[in-house]
Design an enzyme around this catalytic site. Structure first.
Site, PDB file in Angstrom:
ATOM      1  CB  SER A  84      -0.893   0.020   1.243  1.00  0.00           C
ATOM      2  OG  SER A  84      -1.552  -1.207   1.388  1.00  0.00           O
TER       3      SER A  84
HETATM    4  N1  SAH Z   1      -0.808  -5.020   4.014  1.00  0.00           N
HETATM    5  C1  SAH Z   1      -0.003  -5.286   2.836  1.00  0.00           C
HETATM    6  C2  SAH Z   1      -0.687  -4.902   1.540  1.00  0.00           C
HETATM    7  C3  SAH Z   1      -1.685  -5.895   1.209  1.00  0.00           C
HETATM    8  S1  SAH Z   1      -2.330  -6.049  -0.400  1.00  0.00           S
HETATM    9  C4  SAH Z   1       1.354  -4.650   2.920  1.00  0.00           C
HETATM   10  O1  SAH Z   1       1.638  -3.945   3.893  1.00  0.00           O
HETATM   11  O2  SAH Z   1       2.164  -4.887   2.017  1.00  0.00           O
HETATM   12  C5  SAH Z   1      -3.671  -7.120   0.080  1.00  0.00           C
HETATM   13  C6  SAH Z   1      -3.277  -8.523   0.415  1.00  0.00           C
HETATM   14  O3  SAH Z   1      -4.451  -9.191   0.845  1.00  0.00           O
HETATM   15  C7  SAH Z   1      -2.755  -9.311  -0.784  1.00  0.00           C
HETATM   16  O4  SAH Z   1      -1.486  -9.812  -0.501  1.00  0.00           O
HETATM   17  C8  SAH Z   1      -3.779 -10.417  -0.952  1.00  0.00           C
HETATM   18  O5  SAH Z   1      -3.219 -11.653  -1.379  1.00  0.00           O
HETATM   19  C9  SAH Z   1      -4.348 -10.517   0.447  1.00  0.00           C
HETATM   20  N2  SAH Z   1      -5.668 -11.154   0.531  1.00  0.00           N
HETATM   21  C10 SAH Z   1      -6.737 -11.023  -0.300  1.00  0.00           C
HETATM   22  N3  SAH Z   1      -7.762 -11.785   0.127  1.00  0.00           N
HETATM   23  C11 SAH Z   1      -7.346 -12.417   1.261  1.00  0.00           C
HETATM   24  C12 SAH Z   1      -7.952 -13.342   2.164  1.00  0.00           C
HETATM   25  N4  SAH Z   1      -9.200 -13.800   2.002  1.00  0.00           N
HETATM   26  N5  SAH Z   1      -7.216 -13.775   3.205  1.00  0.00           N
HETATM   27  C13 SAH Z   1      -5.949 -13.353   3.392  1.00  0.00           C
HETATM   28  N6  SAH Z   1      -5.323 -12.482   2.584  1.00  0.00           N
HETATM   29  C14 SAH Z   1      -6.013 -12.004   1.522  1.00  0.00           C
END
Ligand code: SAH
EC number: 2.1.1.77
Length: 213
Positions: free
Chosen positions: A61
């Site tokens: 992000s």
């Molecule tokens: N917080 C992260 C950015 C996340 S992007 C950082 O600091 O880099 C969102 C993430 O959510 C992605 O990696 C995606 O794979 C994950 N995601 C999406 N659906 C999900 C689910 N049901 N359970 C766990 N992770 C999930």
């Protein structure tokens, strides 16, 4: 001043100018170097206030959004926090500086593995990263004082609402994945939930089930 020091100073200035003013959040973001969480081609852009691609087609992000979400979560040193969507691990690392314990759940095993390596290298011992479907929360560690979701669902997932303790706060983006979403703050009260809309955001979708890798 070295190039790196100057870039870091500008990074913190950009955070402040976008409304990140909580000293706990600013000092966590000063201590945790985003450069550890961005790999390859994009590494040199780690201090720009922009989202960047990571493995598995996901994104780390935008720093100011990380700052504003962490600020809205209002966690403290006694709190047990659940993050859904580990991604690069950057957000979890920021939370680890503010809260007592951080559980972070990610559906792609590869991202969990890579984030764990960085947590170990930085000696962030109060983070536990797990591969699982975060839309179900983490029932074995519930209830949580704070829950932060970094992928967008159409509505707040029921299991996450249920795993928030009374008085607890959850911050999450809601809305259709291909449209502008709203960041909302949910507070669990004695007799229900209060909802506050914070700002428009754009996140990758919360997807059910485990990823292929
Ligand atoms: N917080 C992260 C950015 C996340 S992007 C950082 O600091 O880099 C969102 C993430 O959510 C992605 O990696 C995606 O794979 C994950 N995601 C999406 N659906 C999900 C689910 N049901 N359970 C766990 N992770 C999930």
């Amino acid at each position: 001043m070295s190039d790196l020091a100057e870039r870091k100073m500008r990074f913190l200035y950009a955070l402040r100018s976008k409304g990140v003013t909580d000293p706990r959040v600013l000092s966590a973001m000063e201590r945790i170097d985003r450069g550890h969480f961005v790999k390859g081609l994009f590494a040199e852009r780690a201090y720009e206030d922009t989202p960047l691609p990571i493995a598995c087609g996901q994104t780390i992000s935008q720093p100011s959004v990380v700052g504003l979400m962490t600020q809205a979560l209002d966690a403290g040193p006694r709190d047990k926090v659940l993050e859904i969507g580990t991604g690069s691990g950057y957000q979890a690392a920021i939370l680890s500086q503010i809260a007592r314990r951080v559980y972070t759940v990610e559906r792609h095993r590869r991202l969990v593995r890579e984030a764990q390596e960085v947590f170990e290298a930085l000696d962030l011992a109060n983070i536990t990263a797990l591969s699982a479907d975060g839309s179900r929360g983490l029932p074995e560690q519930a209830p949580f004082d704070r829950i932060l979701v970094t992928a967008a669902a159409e509505d707040p997932p029921g299991p996450l609402l249920a795993q928030l303790r009374e008085g607890g706060i959850m911050v999450l983006p809601v809305g259709q994945s291909d449209a502008v979403q709203s960041l909302i703050k949910v507070t669990r009260t004695a007799d229900g939930y209060d909802y506050e809309e914070l700002r428009p955001v754009r996140f990758v979708p919360l997807v059910e089930g485990l990823g292929q890798d």
